[in-house]
Design an enzyme around this catalytic site. Structure first.
Site, PDB file in Angstrom:
ATOM      1  CE1 TYR A  35      70.106 -53.537  -7.541  1.00  0.00           C
ATOM      2  CE2 TYR A  35      68.877 -51.949  -8.864  1.00  0.00           C
ATOM      3  CZ  TYR A  35      69.096 -52.586  -7.668  1.00  0.00           C
ATOM      4  OH  TYR A  35      68.309 -52.289  -6.589  1.00  0.00           O
ATOM      5  CD  GLU A  69      63.520 -51.548  -9.690  1.00  0.00           C
ATOM      6  OE1 GLU A  69      64.631 -51.159  -9.271  1.00  0.00           O
ATOM      7  OE2 GLU A  69      62.577 -51.827  -8.924  1.00  0.00           O
ATOM      8  CG  ASP A  90      72.217 -52.300  -5.074  1.00  0.00           C
ATOM      9  OD1 ASP A  90      72.270 -53.203  -4.213  1.00  0.00           O
ATOM     10  OD2 ASP A  90      71.438 -51.331  -4.984  1.00  0.00           O
TER      11      ASP A  90
HETATM   12  N1  ADE Z   1      65.823 -49.358  -5.196  1.00  0.00           N
HETATM   13  C1  ADE Z   1      65.887 -49.838  -6.446  1.00  0.00           C
HETATM   14  N2  ADE Z   1      64.773 -50.509  -6.765  1.00  0.00           N
HETATM   15  C2  ADE Z   1      63.971 -50.447  -5.678  1.00  0.00           C
HETATM   16  C3  ADE Z   1      62.681 -50.951  -5.371  1.00  0.00           C
HETATM   17  N3  ADE Z   1      62.002 -51.645  -6.270  1.00  0.00           N
HETATM   18  N4  ADE Z   1      62.181 -50.702  -4.140  1.00  0.00           N
HETATM   19  C4  ADE Z   1      62.891 -49.984  -3.253  1.00  0.00           C
HETATM   20  N5  ADE Z   1      64.083 -49.481  -3.490  1.00  0.00           N
HETATM   21  C5  ADE Z   1      64.637 -49.706  -4.691  1.00  0.00           C
END
Ligand code: ADE
Length: 340
Positions: free
Chosen positions: A120, A40, A138
């Protein structure tokens, strides 16, 4: 809450769609709280494609929070190279040290208190790795939900985020990871940020108010956009006896503490004057790099300096050392080809 029952009814078809259509992404196999946190943080403001290439390599070198906690910052930054926004790497390193000492946080609030973890990311990690009903909202999720409800609230401020986070939290199923990721997935491959949404492939096409009215493009509603600041920069690749001048950026601000080629605002012209007087100019090239709030419009200068000539840099390094040991921000990528 208004809309709660509509949204609750929409969750099962979304989960079903997700299970059939999800992309095979490296962070979706063998997930631990630590690997979810790494993923993340890497995915903040960075494309999935770019992260895909770096995630496994990072985890091979730093497989646990303890191994990351013990590493040198320079090495951590090196493994972050190309992902940009390096403060995330420093934050992750600091977070790993806290986790190594105190254990992995077990709540949203505990996660939120780690360096580099905002609302987030705390919501994503807590729902994906800890089984908590904490949404990660988000711009992508706001786009999906404002369309679903044909909701005209402006999405720029905190208000819409707070509102939709509270609404989502009320409809979380036991499969918390799946709902969080299903929303991300829908935003990435169906209800896409640029261009028309692929409503024909959407599990919510019969439920989405904006779609039913043929008004997908009217949502989300945005406030005024703030213009990015434009900066003109001269960047110097200076070669002396086969080595190149590098400087370390100051410890605060954009790209803090990373290595870079000597540079200055173009209007200053001091370094440019010095290089043209003391060196041999071999090439110039224009390049542009866009950050969140600033864009750099750069003129690169490749020049050789005579052997004895001292420049005001911090180190001289070979091309090989620069490629393997110094984390050079992607902003300077256009000039890396001059290293030989
Ligand atoms: N964008 C942010 N976190 C994500 C995730 N776990 N899988 C795909 N896109 C993402």
């Amino acid at each position: 809450m208004d809309g709660r029952e509509e949204l609750r009814a929409a969750v099962p078809p979304l989960l079903e769609w997700f299970r059939r259509n999800k992309r095979d992404l490296p962070w979706r196999t063998q997930r631990t709280p630590y690997t979810a946190l790494v993923a993340e943080l890497m995915l903040q403001q960075t494309r999935v494609e770019a992260v895909k290439d770096r995630y496994n390599e990072f985890l091979r070198r730093f497989p646990t929070a303890e191994s990351l906690a013990e590493a040198d910052e320079e090495e951590v930054l090196k493994y972050w190279e190309g992902l940009g926004y390096y403060s995330r790497a420093r934050n992750l390193h600091a977070a790993a040290q806290i986790i190594a000492r105190e254990g992995f946080p077990q709540t949203w609030v505990g996660l939120r208190s780690l360096p580099g973890v905002g609302d987030y990311t705390a919501g994503a990690v807590a729902s994906i790795a800890l089984g908590l009903p904490t949404p990660a909202v988000d711009g992508n999720v706001l786009r999906i939900l404002t369309r679903f409800f044909a909701d005209g609230r402006k999405i720029d401020g905190q208000g819409a985020k707070t509102y939709f986070s509270a609404l989502l939290a009320e409809v979380y199923p036991p499969e918390t990871a799946d709902l969080t990721e299903a929303l991300m997935e829908l935003g990435a491959i169906v209800c896409v940020p640029n261009g028309p949404p692929a409503c024909g492939a959407c599990p919510w096409s019969g439920l989405c108010k904006a779609h039913l009215m043929g008004r997908e493009e009217d949502f989300p509603v945005r406030g005024e956009k703030r213009a990015r600041k434009r900066e003109e920069l001269d960047v110097f690749v200076l070669r002396r006896d086969g080595l190149y001048a590098l400087c370390k950026r100051p410890g605060k601000g954009l790209l803090a503490g990373l290595w870079e080629f000597p540079n200055e605002p173009s209007a200053e012209g001091k370094l440019r004057g010095w290089v043209l007087k003391n060196g041999d100019l071999l090439a110039t090239e224009r390049a542009k790099h866009v950050f969140t709030h600033v864009e750099w419009h750069m003129t690169g200068y490749l020049a050789t300096l005579p052997s004895a000539c001292a420049a005001e840099n911090d180190v001289w390094a070979s091309a090989e050392e620069i490629r393997s040991r110094y984390a050079i921000p992607s902003a300077f990528k256009a000039f890396m080809k001059w290293l030989e």
